[in-house]
Design a protein around this motif. Structure first.
Motif, short mmCIF file in Angstrom:
data_model
loop_
_atom_site.label_atom_id
_atom_site.label_comp_id
_atom_site.label_asym_id
_atom_site.label_seq_id
_atom_site.Cartn_x
_atom_site.Cartn_y
_atom_site.Cartn_z
N ALA A 7 0.98 -1.11 -0.50
CA ALA A 7 -0.10 -0.16 -0.23
C ALA A 7 0.81 1.15 -0.29
N ALA A 8 2.12 1.20 0.98
CA ALA A 8 2.83 1.98 0.73
C ALA A 8 3.64 2.47 -0.94
N VAL A 9 4.23 1.23 -1.46
CA VAL A 9 4.45 2.02 -2.38
C VAL A 9 3.60 2.65 -3.88
N LEU A 10 2.16 1.48 -3.53
CA LEU A 10 1.46 2.20 -4.45
C LEU A 10 0.67 3.32 -4.23
N ALA A 11 0.59 4.25 -2.87
CA ALA A 11 0.71 5.63 -2.81
C ALA A 11 1.32 6.17 -2.84
N PHE A 12 2.91 5.77 -2.81
CA PHE A 12 3.76 6.85 -3.77
C PHE A 12 3.79 6.49 -5.13
N SER A 13 3.94 5.92 -5.38
CA SER A 13 3.43 5.79 -7.06
C SER A 13 2.07 7.10 -7.67
N VAL A 14 1.23 6.68 -6.45
CA VAL A 14 -0.31 7.99 -7.52
C VAL A 14 0.00 9.03 -7.38
N SER A 15 1.26 9.11 -5.49
CA SER A 15 1.39 10.77 -5.53
C SER A 15 2.56 10.80 -6.75
N MET A 16 3.33 10.61 -6.78
CA MET A 16 3.66 10.93 -8.43
C MET A 16 3.35 11.10 -9.38
N SER A 17 2.42 10.17 -9.60
CA SER A 17 1.40 11.03 -10.74
C SER A 17 1.05 12.39 -10.57
N PHE A 18 0.48 12.28 -9.09
CA PHE A 18 0.16 14.06 -9.20
C PHE A 18 1.29 14.83 -8.56
N LEU A 19 2.09 14.52 -8.49
CA LEU A 19 3.14 15.19 -8.77
C LEU A 19 4.25 15.84 -9.90
N GLN A 20 3.62 15.32 -10.93
CA GLN A 20 4.40 15.48 -12.35
C GLN A 20 5.39 15.23 -12.29
N LEU A 21 5.75 13.46 -11.39
CA LEU A 21 6.95 12.56 -11.82
C LEU A 21 6.89 11.43 -12.31
N GLY A 22 5.29 11.16 -12.96
CA GLY A 22 5.59 10.24 -13.92
C GLY A 22 6.69 10.18 -14.78
N PHE A 23 6.79 10.80 -15.76
CA PHE A 23 8.16 11.47 -16.83
C PHE A 23 8.09 12.81 -16.56
N VAL A 24 9.61 12.82 -16.33
CA VAL A 24 10.39 13.66 -16.16
C VAL A 24 12.03 14.06 -17.13
N SER A 25 11.57 15.19 -17.09
CA SER A 25 12.62 15.83 -18.77
C SER A 25 13.93 15.48 -17.24
N VAL A 26 14.58 14.91 -18.41
CA VAL A 26 15.97 14.79 -17.00
C VAL A 26 16.82 14.83 -17.36
N GLU B 230 1.16 -3.64 -9.70
CA GLU B 230 1.36 -2.02 -8.79
C GLU B 230 1.38 -1.45 -10.51
N GLY B 231 2.27 -2.49 -11.30
CA GLY B 231 2.05 -1.34 -12.58
C GLY B 231 0.98 -1.76 -13.26
N LEU B 232 -0.24 -1.99 -12.46
CA LEU B 232 -1.79 -1.96 -13.58
C LEU B 232 -1.89 -0.37 -12.65
N LEU B 233 -2.07 -0.47 -11.66
CA LEU B 233 -2.53 0.46 -10.76
C LEU B 233 -1.60 1.62 -11.18
N ALA B 234 -1.14 1.22 -11.21
CA ALA B 234 0.23 2.83 -11.44
C ALA B 234 0.17 3.87 -12.28
N ALA B 235 -0.41 2.80 -13.51
CA ALA B 235 -0.26 3.25 -14.49
C ALA B 235 -2.61 3.79 -14.84
N VAL B 236 -3.33 3.16 -13.88
CA VAL B 236 -4.50 3.59 -14.43
C VAL B 236 -4.35 5.01 -13.35
N ALA B 237 -3.60 5.26 -12.22
CA ALA B 237 -3.44 6.19 -11.67
C ALA B 237 -3.07 7.49 -12.16
N MET B 238 -2.53 7.65 -13.40
CA MET B 238 -2.07 8.51 -14.44
C MET B 238 -2.57 8.23 -15.18
N CYS B 239 -3.53 7.64 -15.80
CA CYS B 239 -4.68 7.49 -16.90
C CYS B 239 -5.34 9.01 -16.40
#
Length: 699
Positions: free
Chosen positions: A7-26, A58-67
């Motif tokens: 649950a902690a890892v999932l919450a982290f991935s959802v937060s990354m999506s809403f922090l605009q860190l799903g794709f990062v210009s590096v 985790e991959g499925l739920l992270a992708a759904v959160a990003m979508c």
């Protein structure tokens, strides 16, 4: 624990999506940007820590959160052009990345490698998912419906994409593996305080990221609303300017005055009442303004909308419908614009109707709308860090005061109880649970004390019976034949029962046998072995065989079934008072003292082997001739090894001095004198060994 960590890892991935860190210009690659897939970090972490299926989940739920985020409000051009337009491919990409990462990690770690080898196989397992993810990412972009604006040049080279994704996966994998290995290795030795605090840090880390995501969304909303109000104000101003200037131009045309003026003057006047100056004076850094009239670009402050060009050619096929809809709804919508650097950029667009056939459109790029967001987020991050740190410190203090302190004090009390102090009372009453626990521990201790008292009484009773049986087995009537010999013996065990014993018995009408023995160990086991040895010796010596043969046969019998390797030392003798002949065997026992010609001396003879230790042991006998007033003093090592409070031994020298000072004493009196002197030497120290004395005097 697995559920909470997942649950902690999932919450982290959802937060990354809403922090605009799903794709990062590096990193910039010339005019191009490379976007790293930040969501690969929690996905590979889940695959490594939780296995194949939870990694895929985790991959499925992270992708759904990003979508979901891309659907609500994409704040990144990759979200707009990839996630929003290629949702099935994007969801499949991250789901399969989690699945295959879990499979490869399981294969890499099946032999449980360690050290550098473990790191290398984990890195090797990251290569295939990183390469596959980058290829699918690049292909999905070019298959998307926004490929006209979002071209390969905007993404950087595919090789750079692979390197960035592989670097992210490698760092995440090695870090998670190191943390997990350290946790599982140290957890059996970690205190409850450390475990709770580490879990508190994990929870606060998730709360911190979630707080940042919430702040990011709130700041974004506020900036967007500010941009909307500013754009509406600008549109209203431009609309009013257009209406005012077009009205003046119409008046001048209707008055006919312009025809009387020169061409240059007419152009100057028309420029004064033209809206072009109002639009062009507006900086493009603040946004793009376009006035559309009859489907043509009337004027604009951006080269992307050339004057006189058809609006749909510059904006898109649905340009007229889009602007009309915006003007009617007075809303703000996302679109793509070409910025001053001639690159596609996400933007917000608003429009307003000037006349029935005329519209004013305004676009502001995200870089303009959210130019202050980074500074605001920096302040919010600092505040969140301070709050999290304060929360941790207060939580740790509260944990110590309410939970860990009482647990430690209760544990200290239990340790004292375990060490034997049953008078300890547990008095933790800070909560209902601790009050109940204290009462139950105290009740348990009281019950235990009752059982112990009962067991001690029963043991004392049984030991008293055992001592009575042992004492009854030792002869208490001591023979004294006039003109022959006098004998006296005593045994005082260190415990209720002991392993020392003495014995004497008539072998015929002119021979007596006697002995003193010391069994290894103390207490009940030694007493049982003592009874066995005593009976064996008495039986063999009374059978009429030679003394040395009796000792040898007894040794063989004592070795049978002696798995505990208990042994016994024996000094045994026979005395024929008609001839004065003393025959004896020393089987590893203390040498006796012999009184001869008025002087006590040690009877130093070759010491034989112990009995009960080896069936192959051989024994030898010795003979002496005793005359009138000669006397033997037999004893066990409980006499010479008695210790005082300074842990000093009584010793053979002190015993020799004592008996020489009392050479005239009868056997019983000499026994009493020796015991009194040993007791005086001990001076209150606990008796550490059985004390047995046998005195034999020839009359």
């Amino acid at each position: 624990m697995r559920v909470l960590c997942f649950a902690a890892v999932l919450a982290f991935s959802v937060s990354m999506s809403f922090l605009q860190l799903g794709f990062v210009s590096v990193a910039p690659f010339g005019p191009r940007l490379c976007y790293a897939m930040g969501l690969l970090v929690p996905i590979v972490a889940a695959s490594l820590l939780f296995g194949v299926w939870l990694g895929a989940l985790e991959g499925l739920l992270a992708a759904v959160a990003m979508c979901v985020h891309a659907w609500l409000e994409p704040l990144n051009i990759v979200e707009k052009c990839l996630v929003f337009s290629m949702t099935p491919a994007f969801v499949a990409l991250y789901t399969l990345a989690g699945f295959f990462s879990g499979v490869l990690f399981a294969m890499a770690l099946r032999n449980e490698p360690r050290g550098v080898k473990r790191s290398l196989v984990l890195l090797a397992a990251c290569v295939v998912p990183a390469l596959a993810a980058s290829i699918v990412f690049d292909g999905s972009v070019h298959a998307g419906s926004f490929d006209t604006f979002f071209t390969h040049a905007d993404l950087g080279s595919p090789m750079a994409q692979v390197v960035c994704d592989l670097a992210l996966m490698a760092c995440a994998t090695l870090a998670c593996d190191a943390i997990a290995m350290r946790w599982y290795e140290r957890r059996p030795y970690m205190s409850a305080r450390t475990i709770v605090r580490s879990q508190m840090i994990s929870v606060l880390a998730v709360v911190f990221v979630a707080t940042l995501a919430t702040c990011f969304v709130a700041i974004t909303r506020a900036d967007r609303n500010d941009a909307y109000r500013g754009m509406q104000s600008t549109l209203a101003y431009v609309r009013d300017q257009c209406l005012e200037r077009w009205a003046r131009a119409d008046e001048l045309e209707a008055s006919g005055e312009l025809g009387k003026l020169s061409q240059g003057m007419r152009q100057t006047i028309m420029d004064d009442v033209s809206v072009r100056s109002a639009v062009e004076e507006y900086s493009q850094d603040l946004g793009t303004l376009v006035i559309v009239k009859d489907g043509l670009v009337l004027c604009s402050n951006s080269e992307a909308y050339p004057t006189g060009e058809a609006f749909r050619d510059a904006f898109g096929q649905d340009a007229t419908e889009f602007v009309t809809s915006l003007a009617r709804s007075s809303s703000m919508e996302q679109t793509l614009m070409v910025n001053a650097s001639d690159k596609a950029e996400l933007a917000y667009a608003c429009a307003d109707a000037i006349r029935e056939d005329s519209y004013v459109l305004m676009e502001r790029g995200f870089s303009s709308v959210f130019d202050q967001r980074r500074e605001t987020m920096a302040g919010a991050t600092l505040v969140a860090l301070v709050m999290i740190a304060v929360t941790y410190l207060l939580g740790s203090r509260l944990l110590q005061r309410v939970l860990m302190g009482p647990i430690q004090r209760t544990n200290d009390s239990l340790e004292q109880i375990v060490q034997g102090d049953l008078n300890v009372i547990v008095s933790e009453t800070g909560s209902v649970e601790f009050s109940s626990l204290s009462a139950e521990i105290n009740q348990t201790v009281d019950t235990l004390k009752g059982w112990i008292d009962e067991a001690e009484r029963r043991m004392e009773s049984e030991l008293a019976a055992a001592r009575a049986i042992q004492e009854s087995a030792l002869p208490k009537t001591f023979p004294s034949i006039p003109d022959a010999f006098e004998l006296y013996a005593s045994m005082v065990p260190a415990r209720e029962v002991g392993g020392d014993f003495y014995d004497f018995f008539a072998l015929n009408d002119h021979t007596i046998g006697f002995l003193v023995a010391d069994v290894s160990g103390k207490g009940i086991p030694a007493a049982l072995f003592m009874m066995r040895a005593k009976n064996e010796l008495a039986t063999r010596m009374k059978s009429g065989i030679d003394l040395v043969d009796a000792i040898a046969l007894t040794n063989e019998h004592l070795c049978e079934g002696n798995d505990a390797l208990t042994f016994v030392t024996v000094w045994a003798a026979t005395f024929d008072w008609h001839t004065g002949t003393l025959t004896f065997v020393n089987a590893g026992h203390n040498e006796p003292l012999l009184l001869h010609n008025g002087r006590w001396e040690w009877l130093r003879e070759s010491d034989g082997p112990l009995m009960g230790f080896s069936e192959l042991a051989t024994f030898a006998s010795r003979t002496l001739t005793l005359g009138a007033n000669d006397e033997l003093l037999l004893f066990t090592d409980g006499v010479t090894e008695a210790m005082n409070t300074d842990r000093k031994l009584y010793g053979e020298g002190r015993l020799e001095e004592l008996v020489n000072a009392h050479a005239e004493l009868a056997p019983r009196d000499l026994d009493d004198a020796i015991r009194a002197d040993v007791a005086a030497w001990a001076a209150g120290a606990v008796q550490s060994d059985d004390i047995t004395i046998l005195t034999f005097r020839v009359l």
